[in-house]
Design a protein around this motif. Structure first.
Motif, PDB file in Angstrom:
ATOM      1  N   ILE A 103      -2.746  10.037 -14.708  1.00 29.55           N
ATOM      2  CA  ILE A 103      -3.481   9.001 -13.981  1.00 29.55           C
ATOM      3  C   ILE A 103      -3.111   9.097 -12.497  1.00 29.55           C
ATOM      4  CG2 ILE A 103      -3.838   6.532 -13.654  1.00 29.55           C
ATOM      5  CD1 ILE A 103      -3.197   6.171 -16.622  1.00 29.55           C
ATOM      6  N   PRO A 104      -4.106   9.296 -11.609  1.00 37.21           N
ATOM      7  CA  PRO A 104      -3.803   9.399 -10.174  1.00 37.21           C
ATOM      8  C   PRO A 104      -3.210   8.097  -9.629  1.00 37.21           C
ATOM      9  CG  PRO A 104      -6.019  10.187 -10.654  1.00 37.21           C
ATOM     10  CD  PRO A 104      -5.520   9.505 -11.889  1.00 37.21           C
ATOM     11  N   ILE A 105      -2.131   8.237  -8.851  1.00 37.09           N
ATOM     12  CA  ILE A 105      -1.456   7.083  -8.252  1.00 37.09           C
ATOM     13  C   ILE A 105      -1.707   7.036  -6.748  1.00 37.09           C
ATOM     14  CG2 ILE A 105       0.789   6.036  -7.755  1.00 37.09           C
ATOM     15  CD1 ILE A 105       1.799   7.322 -10.392  1.00 37.09           C
ATOM     16  N   GLY A 106      -1.499   8.168  -6.078  1.00 35.21           N
ATOM     17  CA  GLY A 106      -1.637   8.207  -4.625  1.00 35.21           C
ATOM     18  C   GLY A 106      -1.336   9.590  -4.100  1.00 35.21           C
ATOM     19  N   THR A 107      -1.172   9.683  -2.785  1.00 33.77           N
ATOM     20  CA  THR A 107      -0.854  10.960  -2.151  1.00 33.77           C
ATOM     21  C   THR A 107       0.431  10.826  -1.334  1.00 33.77           C
ATOM     22  OG1 THR A 107      -2.264  10.427  -0.260  1.00 33.77           O
ATOM     23  CG2 THR A 107      -3.246  11.759  -2.011  1.00 33.77           C
ATOM     24  N   VAL A 108       1.169  11.918  -1.252  1.00 36.64           N
ATOM     25  CA  VAL A 108       2.399  11.939  -0.458  1.00 36.64           C
ATOM     26  C   VAL A 108       2.019  11.737   1.007  1.00 36.64           C
ATOM     27  CG1 VAL A 108       4.375  13.332   0.265  1.00 36.64           C
ATOM     28  CG2 VAL A 108       3.550  13.465  -2.102  1.00 36.64           C
ATOM     29  N   SER A 109       2.640  10.735   1.639  1.00 34.56           N
ATOM     30  CA  SER A 109       2.302  10.423   3.025  1.00 34.56           C
ATOM     31  C   SER A 109       3.459  10.619   3.986  1.00 34.56           C
ATOM     32  CB  SER A 109       1.780   8.988   3.127  1.00 34.56           C
ATOM     33  OG  SER A 109       2.707   8.073   2.586  1.00 34.56           O
ATOM     34  N   GLY A 125       0.801  -1.220   0.000  1.00 40.13           N
ATOM     35  CA  GLY A 125       0.000   0.000   0.000  1.00 40.13           C
ATOM     36  C   GLY A 125       0.832   1.267   0.000  1.00 40.13           C
ATOM     37  N   VAL A 126       2.162   1.113   0.062  1.00 44.34           N
ATOM     38  CA  VAL A 126       3.047   2.275   0.097  1.00 44.34           C
ATOM     39  C   VAL A 126       4.052   2.164  -1.056  1.00 44.34           C
ATOM     40  CG1 VAL A 126       4.764   3.534   1.455  1.00 44.34           C
ATOM     41  CG2 VAL A 126       2.802   2.501   2.593  1.00 44.34           C
ATOM     42  N   LEU A 127       4.262   3.285  -1.728  1.00 48.82           N
ATOM     43  CA  LEU A 127       5.211   3.366  -2.831  1.00 48.82           C
ATOM     44  C   LEU A 127       6.305   4.359  -2.456  1.00 48.82           C
ATOM     45  CD1 LEU A 127       2.537   3.744  -5.643  1.00 48.82           C
ATOM     46  CD2 LEU A 127       3.655   1.637  -4.924  1.00 48.82           C
ATOM     47  N   THR A 128       7.448   4.281  -3.120  1.00 49.74           N
ATOM     48  CA  THR A 128       8.529   5.236  -2.916  1.00 49.74           C
ATOM     49  C   THR A 128       8.685   6.070  -4.182  1.00 49.74           C
ATOM     50  OG1 THR A 128       9.697   3.743  -1.421  1.00 49.74           O
ATOM     51  CG2 THR A 128      10.980   5.528  -2.387  1.00 49.74           C
ATOM     52  N   ASP A 178      -6.684   0.110  -3.294  1.00 50.71           N
ATOM     53  CA  ASP A 178      -6.231  -1.020  -2.497  1.00 50.71           C
ATOM     54  C   ASP A 178      -5.747  -2.089  -3.469  1.00 50.71           C
ATOM     55  OD1 ASP A 178      -5.834  -3.221  -0.897  1.00 50.71           O
ATOM     56  OD2 ASP A 178      -7.832  -3.205  -0.002  1.00 50.71           O
ATOM     57  N   LEU A 179      -4.440  -2.128  -3.723  1.00 49.91           N
ATOM     58  CA  LEU A 179      -3.879  -2.984  -4.758  1.00 49.91           C
ATOM     59  C   LEU A 179      -3.955  -4.472  -4.434  1.00 49.91           C
ATOM     60  CD1 LEU A 179      -0.770  -0.817  -5.693  1.00 49.91           C
ATOM     61  CD2 LEU A 179      -3.053  -0.817  -6.730  1.00 49.91           C
ATOM     62  N   GLN A 180      -4.188  -4.818  -3.183  1.00 49.99           N
ATOM     63  CA  GLN A 180      -4.277  -6.230  -2.810  1.00 49.99           C
ATOM     64  C   GLN A 180      -5.667  -6.809  -3.050  1.00 49.99           C
ATOM     65  OE1 GLN A 180      -2.726  -6.275   1.258  1.00 49.99           O
ATOM     66  NE2 GLN A 180      -1.004  -7.442   0.441  1.00 49.99           N
ATOM     67  N   HIS A 181      -6.666  -5.958  -3.220  1.00 45.58           N
ATOM     68  CA  HIS A 181      -8.032  -6.454  -3.344  1.00 45.58           C
ATOM     69  C   HIS A 181      -8.727  -5.961  -4.609  1.00 45.58           C
ATOM     70  CE1 HIS A 181      -7.128  -6.761   1.011  1.00 45.58           C
ATOM     71  NE2 HIS A 181      -7.659  -7.944   0.820  1.00 45.58           N
ATOM     72  N   LEU A 182      -7.993  -5.878  -5.716  1.00 48.62           N
ATOM     73  CA  LEU A 182      -8.593  -5.485  -6.990  1.00 48.62           C
ATOM     74  C   LEU A 182      -9.412  -6.652  -7.536  1.00 48.62           C
ATOM     75  CD1 LEU A 182      -5.616  -3.687  -8.754  1.00 48.62           C
ATOM     76  CD2 LEU A 182      -7.574  -2.632  -7.651  1.00 48.62           C
ATOM     77  N   GLN A 226      13.453  11.792  -1.702  1.00 47.80           N
ATOM     78  CA  GLN A 226      12.543  10.652  -1.784  1.00 47.80           C
ATOM     79  C   GLN A 226      11.349  10.917  -0.893  1.00 47.80           C
ATOM     80  OE1 GLN A 226      14.575   7.094  -0.641  1.00 47.80           O
ATOM     81  NE2 GLN A 226      15.544   6.842  -2.623  1.00 47.80           N
ATOM     82  N   GLU A 227      10.185  10.467  -1.320  1.00 44.86           N
ATOM     83  CA  GLU A 227       8.956  10.613  -0.541  1.00 44.86           C
ATOM     84  C   GLU A 227       8.210   9.283  -0.529  1.00 44.86           C
ATOM     85  OE1 GLU A 227       8.309  13.456   0.981  1.00 44.86           O
ATOM     86  OE2 GLU A 227       9.755  14.697  -0.054  1.00 44.86           O
ATOM     87  N   GLN A 228       7.441   9.065   0.532  1.00 46.63           N
ATOM     88  CA  GLN A 228       6.550   7.913   0.575  1.00 46.63           C
ATOM     89  C   GLN A 228       5.200   8.341   0.017  1.00 46.63           C
ATOM     90  OE1 GLN A 228       6.358   6.505   4.591  1.00 46.63           O
ATOM     91  NE2 GLN A 228       8.293   5.417   4.434  1.00 46.63           N
ATOM     92  N   VAL A 229       4.572   7.447  -0.749  1.00 46.47           N
ATOM     93  CA  VAL A 229       3.270   7.713  -1.356  1.00 46.47           C
ATOM     94  C   VAL A 229       2.330   6.577  -0.971  1.00 46.47           C
ATOM     95  CG1 VAL A 229       2.030   7.955  -3.541  1.00 46.47           C
ATOM     96  CG2 VAL A 229       4.313   8.954  -3.286  1.00 46.47           C
TER      97      VAL A 229
END
Length: 109
Positions: A67-73, A27-30, A94-98, A86-89
């Protein structure tokens, strides 16, 4: 990770970077390779940037722009002034429950 997607933060600068999955947390991207002095805040939207290299037209993003990916967290504590920021996004989906995925392609003429 063996892949990355070109992405930009939707702010005044449109800070470009590369987004990759964070190992161990789907659920978190870099978002990395950002310009060092980017003014990025928590909550800003991150979208695909759809780049195309003007000098090498065959080099282009597979994802269209916007295309929206996420928000900076959060900021990665390992970032420093000596390396690219670098930022966490956090992903918007919910990529695990598509259950349904649609793949965008170019029209074939």
């Amino acid at each position: 990770p063996d892949f990355a997607v070109g992405a930009s933060v939707e702010n005044d600068e449109g800070a470009p970077g590369l987004i990759q999955p964070k190992v161990g947390d789907p659920g978190v991207l870099t978002l990395s390779d950002l310009p060092t002095n980017s003014n990025i805040s928590t909550g800003q939207l991150v979208v695909t940037n759809g780049f195309k290299d003007q000098n090498a037209p065959r080099i282009e993003s597979l994802a269209p722009m916007g295309i929206p990916i996420g928000t900076v967290s959060g900021t990665n504590p390992q970032s420093s002034l000596l390396e690219n920021q670098q930022e966490q996004v956090t992903t918007l989906a919910d990529l695990q429950h598509l259950t349904i995925v649609q793949i965008l392609t170019k029209p074939h003429n």
